[in-house]
Design a protein around this motif. Structure first.
Motif, short mmCIF file in Angstrom:
data_model
loop_
_atom_site.label_atom_id
_atom_site.label_comp_id
_atom_site.label_asym_id
_atom_site.label_seq_id
_atom_site.Cartn_x
_atom_site.Cartn_y
_atom_site.Cartn_z
N HIS A 69 0.90 -1.16 0.00
CA HIS A 69 0.00 0.00 0.00
C HIS A 69 0.94 1.22 0.00
O HIS A 69 1.07 1.91 1.00
CB HIS A 69 -0.86 0.02 1.26
N ARG A 76 1.44 7.16 10.67
CA ARG A 76 0.64 6.59 11.76
C ARG A 76 1.54 6.12 12.90
O ARG A 76 1.20 5.18 13.64
CB ARG A 76 -0.21 5.42 11.23
N TYR A 89 -4.91 -3.23 17.07
CA TYR A 89 -5.15 -2.69 15.73
C TYR A 89 -6.66 -2.49 15.52
O TYR A 89 -7.10 -1.44 15.03
CB TYR A 89 -4.58 -3.67 14.70
N TYR A 139 -6.89 4.01 0.11
CA TYR A 139 -6.86 5.10 1.08
C TYR A 139 -7.56 6.35 0.53
O TYR A 139 -7.40 7.45 1.05
CB TYR A 139 -5.41 5.47 1.46
N HIS A 171 -11.75 -1.38 1.34
CA HIS A 171 -10.70 -1.49 2.36
C HIS A 171 -11.27 -1.10 3.73
O HIS A 171 -10.92 -1.67 4.75
CB HIS A 171 -9.54 -0.57 1.97
N PHE A 206 -10.91 -6.14 1.70
CA PHE A 206 -10.52 -6.50 3.06
C PHE A 206 -11.73 -7.19 3.69
O PHE A 206 -12.72 -6.54 4.02
CB PHE A 206 -10.12 -5.23 3.83
N HIS A 234 -7.55 -9.74 1.05
CA HIS A 234 -7.03 -9.69 2.42
C HIS A 234 -7.94 -10.61 3.22
O HIS A 234 -9.09 -10.26 3.50
CB HIS A 234 -7.13 -8.28 2.99
N GLN A 237 -7.05 -12.38 8.38
CA GLN A 237 -5.93 -11.73 9.09
C GLN A 237 -6.17 -11.72 10.60
O GLN A 237 -5.26 -11.99 11.38
CB GLN A 237 -5.71 -10.29 8.58
N HIS A 257 -2.29 -12.56 4.05
CA HIS A 257 -2.28 -12.56 5.54
C HIS A 257 -2.46 -14.00 6.04
O HIS A 257 -1.49 -14.64 6.41
CB HIS A 257 -3.33 -11.63 6.16
N ASP A 309 3.96 -5.85 2.41
CA ASP A 309 2.70 -5.24 2.86
C ASP A 309 2.95 -3.80 3.31
O ASP A 309 2.31 -3.32 4.25
CB ASP A 309 2.08 -6.07 4.01
N SER A 314 0.01 -1.13 9.71
CA SER A 314 0.34 -2.46 10.23
C SER A 314 1.70 -2.97 9.78
O SER A 314 2.19 -3.95 10.35
CB SER A 314 -0.73 -3.47 9.81
O1 NIG Z 1 -2.59 -5.34 4.67
N1 NIG Z 1 -5.34 -5.35 6.66
C1 NIG Z 1 -5.68 -4.43 5.95
N2 NIG Z 1 -4.94 -3.64 5.22
C2 NIG Z 1 -3.56 -3.38 5.45
C3 NIG Z 1 -3.35 -2.39 6.54
C4 NIG Z 1 -3.79 -1.08 6.14
C5 NIG Z 1 -3.57 -0.04 7.20
O2 NIG Z 1 -3.58 -0.32 8.40
O3 NIG Z 1 -3.42 1.10 6.77
C6 NIG Z 1 -2.75 -4.63 5.65
O4 NIG Z 1 -2.25 -4.95 6.74
#
Ligand code: NIG
Ligand code: FE
Length: 399
Positions: A69, A76, A89, A139, A171, A206, A234, A237, A257, A309, A314
């Motif tokens: 991403h 963050r 999270y 995003y 997402h 997601f 995704h 996870q 994941h 990732d 994360s």
């Molecule tokens: O691959 N799990 C969801 N999406 C992302 C995290 C995205 C984020 O926290 O900004 C991932 O871990």
């Protein structure tokens, strides 16, 4: 034509083993590997090629980072502190932080700002040997910002790296929607035009209790299928949603994941030929304890890929080499499985079969390392032995 000779080649040519060629040579013509083998057995067409001496260096296929991403605004690091104080999270996401905080920062950023940040990050990945890069949207969560993210991702191709883009509008629920089903309808509505503009190579979602349900995911996949676009997910996870079975039903390129993947999910991936993409950076940063079912994946013959990732929440890592090490130490992959995960199986997770091995006919994307054996790439961490990255047969003077 150019001939690289005198290196230790980790070709990954067969289905297992390093495929080592000692004192090996690579003959490159028009961005492709024309011939690969022992330097003592060069074919006649090598005569007259420009010679580059490898001096005993290790050569591997270029890295394919199949899950990132990379395009976003803001930072963050505050959430890192919150998690250290005990917030999870999911807690942070439910309180409106997490993905939604990056959405706010990304919407506020201009295309030039997004490009500047993503360029810095892509260069960092390239400095550790990445030659093919997947970049997801997700995003923006509105038509204009999702398009902006995907345009920026496409522009990264100008840096001397192959970029594959993935539409991940499913997402998170953006603040202007209260009904997730209505948002999913919008996600499906925006896709054809983005596809028309040539901005989408695959579609992702997601599927999680803090994001979208399997039924909502299926609607996004149906929209992708109508356009002939491949899907990824995704999945599992933070909990087992049965996302892997759903994705396998759509012959997904990959499920990513997978810490909570069930035995039925493993079987489904195996039968569909879907790649399991493991993301040790997110596992590590979120201090997860539930391991993906590696032994079951192996037994079912599911190809395993690994990726950074990279994202601001994360998995804020830009080190594919560290992922090799973490895949071994945290997930107990062998160094060879980890390298395959970042090369040939990473490519497969993107539907690409023309890269990831050093064999004749493949793209001439490879890395030259100051290392004595490929297992060193996984064993060492916190240092980068890359001497040279070759993309489509050209030296890339990245510094
Ligand atoms: O691959 N799990 C969801 N999406 C992302 C995290 C995205 C984020 O926290 O900004 C991932 O871990
Ligand atoms: Fe991700």
């Amino acid at each position: 034509m150019r001939l690289w000779r005198g290196g230790l080649l980790a070709t990954l040519a067969g289905d297992s083993g390093w495929g080592l060629v000692d004192d090996g040579a690579l003959l490159v013509d028009e961005g492709r590997l024309r011939w690969v083998g022992p330097a003592g057995e060069l074919p006649p067409e090598a005569t007259g090629a420009e010679v580059v001496e490898l001096g005993g260096a290790l050569v591997t296929p270029g890295f394919v980072d199949c899950h990132t991403h990379l395009v976003y605004g803001g930072s963050r690091a505050n959430e890192f502190e919150q998690r250290l104080l005990g917030a999870s999270y999911a807690d942070i996401a439910k309180a409106g932080g997490g993905i939604r905080s990056t959405v706010a920062a990304t919407r506020a950023a201009s295309e030039a700002e997004l490009l500047a940040g993503a360029t810095r990050r892509a260069r960092a990945l390239m400095r550790e040997g990445v030659t093919t890069l997947e970049v997801k949207s997700g995003y923006g969560l509105d038509a204009a910002t999702e398009a902006r993210m995907l345009r920026v991702a496409r522009q990264l191709g100008g840096l001397g790296i192959d970029v594959r883009t993935t539409y991940l509008a499913a997402h998170a629920l953006p603040p202007e929607f209260s009904d997730a089903d209505e948002y999913i309808a919008a996600v499906c509505r925006w896709l054809p035009e983005l596809h028309e503009q040539g901005l989408v190579d695959a579609v992702d979602a997601f599927c999680e209790h803090i994001a979208f349900s399997p039924a909502q995911t299926a609607r996004v996949f149906d929209a992708a299928q109508r356009l002939g676009l491949p899907v990824k997910l995704h999945a599992e996870q933070l909990s087992d949603q049965g996302g892997a079975q759903l994705a396998a039903g759509y012959r997904a390129l990959s499920c990513d994941h997978l810490e909570f993947l069930s035995p039925a999910g493993v079987q489904a991936l195996g039968q569909a030929g879907t790649v399991a993409v493991l993301l040790p950076g997110a596992f590590y940063a979120l201090r997860e304890t539930q391991l993906p079912p590696i032994a079951a994946l192996r037994e079912a013959g599911v190809p395993i890929a690994i990726a950074t990732d990279h994202n601001p929440g994360s998995s804020p890592t830009l080190s594919p080499l560290l992922m090799l090490n973490m895949a071994c130490v945290l997930f107990r992959l062998t160094p060879e499985e980890a390298l395959r995960g970042l090369t040939v199986n990473g490519a497969r997770a993107l539907g690409l079969h023309d890269r990831g091995r050093l064999v004749a006919g493949q793209r001439a994307d490879f890395c030259i390392w100051d290392s004595a054996h490929p297992r060193e790439l996984a064993a060492c961490f916190g240092h980068n032995p890359l001497k040279e990255r070759v993309w489509q047969g050209s030296h890339q003077g990245e510094s």
